[in-house]
Write an enzyme that holds these catalytic residues in place. Structure first.
Site, PDB file in Angstrom:
ATOM      1  N   GLY A 135     -31.332  16.339  -3.422  1.00  0.00           N
ATOM      2  CA  GLY A 135     -32.501  15.493  -3.157  1.00  0.00           C
ATOM      3  C   GLY A 135     -32.295  13.936  -3.733  1.00  0.00           C
ATOM      4  N   GLY A 169       0.722  -1.402  -0.056  1.00  0.00           N
ATOM      5  CA  GLY A 169       0.081   0.072   0.042  1.00  0.00           C
ATOM      6  C   GLY A 169       0.943   1.353  -0.110  1.00  0.00           C
ATOM      7  N   SER A 170       0.578   2.010   0.894  1.00  0.00           N
ATOM      8  CA  SER A 170       1.155   3.302   1.111  1.00  0.00           C
ATOM      9  C   SER A 170       2.741   3.139   1.725  1.00  0.00           C
ATOM     10  CB  SER A 170       0.601   4.264   1.908  1.00  0.00           C
ATOM     11  OG  SER A 170      -0.748   4.681   1.417  1.00  0.00           O
ATOM     12  N   GLU A 173       2.736  15.287  -7.082  1.00  0.00           N
ATOM     13  CA  GLU A 173       1.601  14.306  -6.880  1.00  0.00           C
ATOM     14  C   GLU A 173       0.897  14.619  -6.044  1.00  0.00           C
ATOM     15  OE1 GLU A 173       0.460   9.786  -6.315  1.00  0.00           O
ATOM     16  OE2 GLU A 173       2.528  10.333  -6.341  1.00  0.00           O
ATOM     17  N   GLU A 228      -4.191   8.700   6.305  1.00  0.00           N
ATOM     18  CA  GLU A 228      -3.677   8.248   7.736  1.00  0.00           C
ATOM     19  C   GLU A 228      -2.135   8.286   7.438  1.00  0.00           C
ATOM     20  OE1 GLU A 228      -7.712   6.947   7.591  1.00  0.00           O
ATOM     21  OE2 GLU A 228      -5.850   6.587   5.984  1.00  0.00           O
ATOM     22  N   PHE A 280      -3.342  -1.302  -8.543  1.00  0.00           N
ATOM     23  CA  PHE A 280      -3.870   0.105  -8.323  1.00  0.00           C
ATOM     24  C   PHE A 280      -3.054   1.085  -9.324  1.00  0.00           C
ATOM     25  CE2 PHE A 280      -4.481  -1.099  -3.606  1.00  0.00           C
ATOM     26  CZ  PHE A 280      -5.731  -1.734  -3.797  1.00  0.00           C
ATOM     27  N   ILE A 281      -2.592   0.417 -10.404  1.00  0.00           N
ATOM     28  CA  ILE A 281      -1.955   1.135 -11.381  1.00  0.00           C
ATOM     29  C   ILE A 281      -2.734   1.835 -12.513  1.00  0.00           C
ATOM     30  CG2 ILE A 281       0.136   1.181 -12.975  1.00  0.00           C
ATOM     31  CD1 ILE A 281       0.693   0.528  -9.919  1.00  0.00           C
ATOM     32  N   THR A 282      -2.911   3.012 -12.374  1.00  0.00           N
ATOM     33  CA  THR A 282      -3.670   3.856 -13.509  1.00  0.00           C
ATOM     34  C   THR A 282      -2.997   3.871 -14.672  1.00  0.00           C
ATOM     35  OG1 THR A 282      -4.439   5.275 -11.726  1.00  0.00           O
ATOM     36  CG2 THR A 282      -4.594   6.056 -13.958  1.00  0.00           C
ATOM     37  N   GLN A 331     -32.950  29.417   4.652  1.00  0.00           N
ATOM     38  CA  GLN A 331     -31.722  29.953   5.416  1.00  0.00           C
ATOM     39  C   GLN A 331     -30.953  28.648   5.837  1.00  0.00           C
ATOM     40  OE1 GLN A 331     -31.971  31.105   9.784  1.00  0.00           O
ATOM     41  NE2 GLN A 331     -31.509  33.199   8.615  1.00  0.00           N
TER      42      GLN A 331
END
Length: 388
Positions: A340, A133-134, A243, A368, A158-160, A280
Site C-alpha cells: 500500500g 543501443g542494442s 551476461e 525487443e 550507459f557504461i557501468t 483470498q
C-alpha cells in the site's frame, strides 16, 4: 536449497557470503546510494575474500570454482537491495574480466586480470554507443592502426563503472568496411590521454557510476588488443550468453527477495481485524507470483548447468533474460502494491527495488532485441555458433 545443483560446500559458501555482505556492505548501502558511487575499500575486501576470482584460474589468483558459486554470488547480491552495487560488481567480474581471461595475452592477464581478482583494479566494458543501443554491429567507434599503436575515436554510453574504473575494455571497428566482421576489442588504461567520461543521472541503480565516454585520438598499444584483430564481434556474442544468464538470475533473485519481504509484511499488517495474508484475493495473487518466480529460477538453474558443461546456450540464456526480467518487474510491481502506501515510501525497500528492476528488460539487450534474436532462431532457423 535445490540439492540437484547445490552441494553442502555451495551452501556453506552462501552462508559465508551472506555474513560478509551483512557485515561489510549493508551498513554502507544507504550512503553509496546517496553519493552515487561505491567507496574503493570494499573492492579490496571482495578481492581478499576471493569473490572476484570465483570462476577464474588459480594461476591468476582465482579459485576455479564451478558456475553455481557464481549464481550464489549473484543471488545474494540482489538481496541487499542495491541494484547499483550488484551491477557494479558483476560488470567488473562478468563483463570486463571475462574478456581479459578469455582473450587476453599472458601479459594482459598479469597486468589487468590479476589485480582485478585481487580488487586492486576495477574494470568496465564499453560496447553500447549513443547512436546504436542494442545494435552492436552498427558501431561507429574506430581503431586505426598507426605504427606501434591504434588511434581510437568515438563514444560509448550507459557504461557501468564508467567513471571510477581503472581500465576499460573497449570495442571498436578496426576494419569498418567489413561491418561486424571488422570489429576488435582492446584494454585501455583509464589515464590514457584523450579519454573523457561524463556521469549519467539514472532512475535506479543509483549506487553505481554510469557514464558516457568519449575517445579522442586515444593511443592504444598494439599489444593491448584482446584476441585477434577483427574477431571482436564473435567474442562479444560468445560472452553474451553469460551476461544474459546473469541478468536472468539477478531477476529471479530480486523477485524472490521482494516476495519474501512482502510475505513478512503481510503477516504483520492488520486490516479489518485480521492479517492481510488471510484475504483470498491477496493469497491467490501471491500463489501466482511465487509460481512464476520459481519457474524462472528452475529454468535459470538448468541453463547454468548446461553452460557449465560447455553447451552453447545463446538461445536459452536469451530466454532466461527475456522472461525473468519481465517476471521480476511484474512481481515487484505487485509486491509494492501489497504494501500500500508504505510501498511508495523510500524507507521501505520496494520503491528502490522497483526502480532498480526496471533496467532488467533494457540493459544487456532490450527485450525487443531478444525477441528478434529468438524469432530468428525459432522461425528462421538461424544458428549462432561459438567463436573459433
Amino acid at each position: 536449497m535445490n540439492s540437484m545443483y547445490f552441494t553442502e560446500e555451495h551452501n556453506l559458501f552462501r552462508k559465508s557470503l551472506q555474513d560478509f555482505l551483512q557485515k561489510e556492505v549493508v551498513p554502507h548501502i544507504e550512503n553509496w546510494e546517496k553519493q552515487g558511487r561505491i567507496d574503493r575499500f570494499i573492492w579490496r575486501k571482495f578481492g581478499d575474500m576471493g569473490f572476484f576470482g570465483i570462476n577464474y584460474p588459480e594461476a591468476y589468483g582465482g579459485m576455479n570454482l564451478d558456475l553455481f558459486y557464481t549464481i550464489i554470488l549473484q543471488e545474494e547480491l540482489q538481496k541487499i537491495n542495491s541494484g547499483g552495487f550488484a551491477a557494479a560488481i558483476w560488470a567488473h567480474v562478468y563483463l570486463a574480466m571475462t574478456h581479459l581471461n578469455a582473450e587476453g595475452s599472458e601479459t594482459i592477464k598479469q597486468n589487468y586480470l590479476v589485480p582485478s581478482i585481487a580488487g586492486d583494479k576495477i574494470g568496465c566494458l564499453c560496447i553500447t554507443e549513443p547512436s546504436g543501443g542494442s545494435d552492436v554491429a552498427s558501431m561507429l567507434t574506430t581503431a586505426v592502426k598507426n605504427g606501434d599503436h591504434y588511434l581510437v575515436n568515438g563514444s560509448k554510453t550507459f557504461i557501468t563503472n564508467g567513471i571510477y574504473s581503472d581500465y576499460l575494455v573497449v570495442a571498436a571497428k578496426t576494419n569498418p568496411e567489413l561491418g561486424n566482421k571488422g570489429m576488435s576489442i582492446f584494454v585501455v588504461d583509464r589515464e590514457t590521454p584523450g579519454i573523457t567520461a561524463t556521469k549519467l543521472d539514472k532512475l535506479g541503480w543509483r549506487a553505481s557510476d554510469t557514464a558516457e565516454i568519449a575517445f579522442d585520438n586515444v593511443k592504444i598499444p598494439i599489444a593491448n588488443i584482446l584476441g585477434e584483430e577483427n574477431q571482436g564481434f564473435g567474442y562479444i556474442m560468445q560472452h553474451f550468453s553469460l551476461e544474459r544468464l546473469v541478468m536472468g538470475v539477478n531477476a529471479h533473485a530480486r523477485a524472490e527477495y521482494a516476495l519474501e519481504y512482502a510475505l513478512q509484511y503481510m503477516s504483520e499488517r492488520k486490516a479489518f481485524g485480521k492479517s492481510i495474508n488471510e484475504f483470498q484475493a491477496l493469497r491467490h495473487s501471491i500463489a501466482d507470483l511465487y509460481s512464476d518466480m520459481e519457474i524462472c529460477k528452475a529454468f535459470n538453474y538448468s541453463v547454468t548447468y548446461r553452460l557449465s558443461k560447455g553447451d552453447y546456450v545463446v538461445k536459452e540464456a536469451t530466454m532466461s533474460k527475456l522472461k525473468s526480467t519481465k517476471m521480476a518487474d511484474e512481481v515487484i510491481y505487485q509486491c509494492l502494491q501489497f504494501l500500500g502506501g508504505y510501498g511508495y515510501m523510500e524507507n521501505y525497500p520496494m520503491a528502490r527495488l522497483w526502480r532498480d528492476s526496471r533496467l532488467g528488460p533494457i540493459g544487456g539487450g532490450t527485450s525487443e532485441i531478444l525477441r528478434e534474436i529468438l524469432a530468428k532462431i525459432i522461425i528462421d532457423k538461424k544458428e549462432y555458433k561459438p567463436a573459433t
